[in-house]
Design a protein around this motif. Structure first.
Motif, PDB file in Angstrom:
ATOM      1  N   LEU A  49      -2.902   0.469  -4.068  1.00 34.85           N
ATOM      2  CA  LEU A  49      -4.365   0.389  -4.158  1.00 34.85           C
ATOM      3  C   LEU A  49      -4.984   1.783  -4.044  1.00 34.85           C
ATOM      4  CD1 LEU A  49      -5.040  -2.786  -1.976  1.00 34.85           C
ATOM      5  CD2 LEU A  49      -5.275  -2.585  -4.454  1.00 34.85           C
ATOM      6  N   ALA A  52      -4.598   3.414  -7.273  1.00 31.64           N
ATOM      7  CA  ALA A  52      -5.545   2.859  -8.240  1.00 31.64           C
ATOM      8  C   ALA A  52      -6.901   3.548  -8.123  1.00 31.64           C
ATOM      9  CB  ALA A  52      -5.687   1.352  -8.030  1.00 31.64           C
ATOM     10  N   VAL A  53      -7.342   3.782  -6.899  1.00 32.78           N
ATOM     11  CA  VAL A  53      -8.605   4.491  -6.671  1.00 32.78           C
ATOM     12  C   VAL A  53      -8.511   5.908  -7.233  1.00 32.78           C
ATOM     13  CG1 VAL A  53     -10.189   5.397  -4.925  1.00 32.78           C
ATOM     14  CG2 VAL A  53      -9.196   3.109  -4.647  1.00 32.78           C
ATOM     15  N   ILE A 114     -14.701   0.692   0.426  1.00 32.15           N
ATOM     16  CA  ILE A 114     -13.811   0.346  -0.680  1.00 32.15           C
ATOM     17  C   ILE A 114     -12.680  -0.558  -0.189  1.00 32.15           C
ATOM     18  CG2 ILE A 114     -12.168   1.267  -2.368  1.00 32.15           C
ATOM     19  CD1 ILE A 114     -13.902   3.832  -2.428  1.00 32.15           C
ATOM     20  N   LEU A 118     -13.975  -4.257  -1.228  1.00 35.96           N
ATOM     21  CA  LEU A 118     -13.358  -4.513  -2.520  1.00 35.96           C
ATOM     22  C   LEU A 118     -11.968  -5.130  -2.402  1.00 35.96           C
ATOM     23  CD1 LEU A 118     -14.373  -1.316  -4.545  1.00 35.96           C
ATOM     24  CD2 LEU A 118     -15.530  -3.526  -4.411  1.00 35.96           C
ATOM     25  N   PHE A 119     -11.177  -4.646  -1.436  1.00 34.18           N
ATOM     26  CA  PHE A 119      -9.785  -5.080  -1.341  1.00 34.18           C
ATOM     27  C   PHE A 119      -9.488  -5.934  -0.113  1.00 34.18           C
ATOM     28  CE2 PHE A 119      -9.139  -0.750  -3.490  1.00 34.18           C
ATOM     29  CZ  PHE A 119      -9.251  -1.303  -4.752  1.00 34.18           C
ATOM     30  N   TRP A 246      -5.364   0.302 -14.593  1.00 37.09           N
ATOM     31  CA  TRP A 246      -5.434  -0.046 -13.170  1.00 37.09           C
ATOM     32  C   TRP A 246      -6.170  -1.358 -12.886  1.00 37.09           C
ATOM     33  CZ3 TRP A 246      -2.336   2.163  -9.888  1.00 37.09           C
ATOM     34  CH2 TRP A 246      -1.876   3.461 -10.133  1.00 37.09           C
ATOM     35  N   THR A 249      -3.938  -4.094 -10.925  1.00 36.13           N
ATOM     36  CA  THR A 249      -3.705  -3.758  -9.517  1.00 36.13           C
ATOM     37  C   THR A 249      -4.975  -3.904  -8.695  1.00 36.13           C
ATOM     38  OG1 THR A 249      -1.879  -2.250 -10.000  1.00 36.13           O
ATOM     39  CG2 THR A 249      -3.057  -1.892  -7.938  1.00 36.13           C
ATOM     40  N   SER A 250      -6.095  -3.408  -9.218  1.00 28.79           N
ATOM     41  CA  SER A 250      -7.359  -3.471  -8.483  1.00 28.79           C
ATOM     42  C   SER A 250      -7.823  -4.907  -8.266  1.00 28.79           C
ATOM     43  CB  SER A 250      -8.441  -2.680  -9.236  1.00 28.79           C
ATOM     44  OG  SER A 250      -8.063  -1.337  -9.396  1.00 28.79           O
ATOM     45  N   GLY A 253      -5.829  -6.664  -5.699  1.00 27.97           N
ATOM     46  CA  GLY A 253      -6.296  -6.288  -4.370  1.00 27.97           C
ATOM     47  C   GLY A 253      -7.559  -7.015  -3.975  1.00 27.97           C
ATOM     48  N   TYR A 254      -8.398  -7.296  -4.955  1.00 32.06           N
ATOM     49  CA  TYR A 254      -9.651  -7.998  -4.677  1.00 32.06           C
ATOM     50  C   TYR A 254      -9.403  -9.473  -4.369  1.00 32.06           C
ATOM     51  CZ  TYR A 254     -14.342  -9.905  -5.389  1.00 32.06           C
ATOM     52  OH  TYR A 254     -15.533 -10.569  -5.224  1.00 32.06           O
TER      53      TYR A 254
END
Length: 512
Positions: A49, A52-53, A114, A118-119, A246, A249-250, A253-254
């Motif tokens: 993650l 990804a950022v 974040i 977000l995750f 990405w 993956t993002s 995570g969400y």
């Protein structure tokens, strides 16, 4: 003959670039295996993650300046304008420093937001903070490295980015993870250390071999406006491509947890190994495609040759990853990662589609159809996001894999359609069927052999079975006519350059 010219052009100056690419991919993958295997899926998911950022931030830090530098540096050199050359480097460094510091600061101070909002992963916040300034350092290093590329040499890019950066990242990570017990934070600092070091290594190579530039006595002719005017349209294209890379993956995570992200990011880079031969061919092909496209027949032969080679080198690995996906992940990452076996098989299938069309993207760029690439990427991104949002809640990491494979298939289909529409040519070759026959025959033979010896077969048997499979595949491929006469000529030519022409010719006579 035109085909021979194509193949010779593909080998021209290729060795170092191909070596650097394979070395970089191997070390980066080994870094991921160490983190995933010895720190665990939750921590590996947090690291993924964070990366990804980094990936989504980098495109807005570089602002398309990498292409601008490689475009303007050769022109300044041709005019022997040292002041302009210095201005290009200094202006780029200043723009990168400003954008990198601003965005890095925003990410650093927003890390908690974040990670949590977000995750839903508070443990990811410290990793995001470590990574916050990675885009700043990596893009600043690229200013110096891209300047060396603008001097028509890839040697220093390979040494700095492909070799030294990856070795430093791996070495520091191993030291911090195993010697100090820092865990995933140690892995994050290892990644940062490699990127940080490239700033100084890249600057040294630029100044020593092509300078002095920054330290020259000439007054810099700053080029801020010209650089930004050229590069800003590229930001959108870069952002679309980055988001496409990405998004899965993002969104995992969400919607899900750190472990799910970790499992998926064991399957994702493993599936990307399928594309390695195709990527290596791509790194060799672009100059030849630009040169050969003046003649339609040469261009079509080049595309079909590249697609045929890429598919032949990719298909056997695809079979292993698809039919023994869980065993592959068990061998590389550990038993707990076998839950990502189905995801690996789906992702490998998507990458096979990519290999089957060869270098269409590079050809369209060489032909000036850059908007086609942007539009195709954008349409694929929309599908990718929609499928991820629709499928992840119900199918988890398999849903993310389906979304990624589907968007890959759509992207390559659009490239095929657009290439045929613009140039009336396609990349497919009848010899691809030979590859499929050779692959399936070899796999069946290997499976039957090892099934007789081991029943049930332990997962470690995948290593010797894989070696046997590849050996049988090469033999069957050659025996049923997988090589064209021009393939044979280029192999012999390569043997001649290495001093083994007679030996290579004898082996080919024996096997074919």
């Amino acid at each position: 003959m035109k085909d021979k010219k194509i193949l010779n052009n593909l080998l021209k100056g290729a060795g170092l670039t191909a070596f650097g690419m394979f070395f970089s991919k191997f070390i980066t993958y080994f870094y991921r295996v160490i983190v995933g295997r010895y720190i665990g899926p939750d921590a590996y998911g947090q690291l993924s993650l964070g990366l990804a950022v980094v990936g989504m931030t980098t495109v807005f830090v570089k602002l398309g300046l990498d292409d601008a530098i490689k475009n303007f540096v050769p022109k300044a050199r041709a005019r022997e304008d040292t002041s302009e050359l210095k201005g290009i480097v200094m202006s780029s460094a200043q723009i990168i420093s400003a954008s990198g510091f601003i965005l890095g600061s925003i990410v650093f101070f927003s890390a908690d937001f974040i990670a949590i909002s977000l995750f839903d992963s508070p443990s990811t916040a410290p990793i995001i903070q470590v990574f916050a300034f990675v885009p700043f350092f990596s893009r600043l290093a690229s200013v110096f490295i891209d300047t060396t590329l603008g001097h028509n040499t890839a040697k220093y890019w390979v040494i700095t980015v492909q070799v030294l950066q990856n070795l430093i990242q791996l070495g520091v990570t191993i030291g911090l993870v195993f010697l100090t017990g820092m865990g995933v934070i140690g892995a994050a600092y290892g990644w940062l250390a490699g990127v940080f070091a490239t700033v100084f290594i890249g600057f040294y190579f630029m100044e020593k071999n092509f300078g002095p530039i920054v330290f020259s006595d000439k007054k810099a002719d700053y080029q801020h406006k010209k650089l930004l005017t050229y590069s800003y349209p590229l930001v959108l294209s870069g952002a679309v491509g980055t988001m496409l890379g990405w998004a899965d993956t993002s969104l995992l995570g969400y919607y899900l947890n750190d472990a799910a992200v970790g499992f998926y990011n064991a399957a994702l880079p493993t599936a990307l190994l399928v594309t390695l031969p195709n990527s290596a061919l791509g790194s060799l092909a672009l100059p030849s495609l630009s040169e050969l496209r003046e003649n339609k027949g040469d261009a079509e032969n080049a595309l079909k040759t590249l697609a045929r080679w890429g598919f032949a080198l990719t298909f056997p690995t695809f079979l292993i990853m698809t039919l023994f996906s869980s065993e592959t992940l068990h061998l590389l990452f550990g038993k707990e990662y076998t839950v990502a076996g189905t995801a690996l098989a789906v992702l490998a299938l998507g990458n096979l589609f990519n290999a089957a069309v060869g270098q269409l993207g590079g050809f369209l760029k060489s032909a000036g159809h850059t908007k086609t690439i942007l539009y195709s990427n954008t349409i694929s991104l929309v599908l990718n996001l929609a499928l991820n949002i629709l499928l992840i809640p119900s199918l988890g990491i398999v849903g993310a894999a389906i979304a990624t494979a589907s968007s890959t298939l759509l992207f390559v289909a659009l490239l095929v359609i657009e290439t045929y529409r613009h140039e009336n040519i396609h990349p497919f070759h009848g010899k691809m069927l030979t590859t499929v026959i050779a692959g399936l025959t070899s796999f069946t033979a290997t499976y039957l052999i090892f099934q007789q010896i081991f029943s049930p077969a332990p997962y470690l048997i995948l290593i010797p079975a894989g070696v046997v499979f590849y050996a049988i595949y090469v033999l069957v491929f050659l025996k049923i006519g997988g090589l064209t006469k021009y393939d044979r000529e280029i192999i012999i030519t390569t043997g001649r350059k290495l001093g083994f022409e007679k030996e290579v010719e004898k082996i080919l006579d024996l096997l074919t």
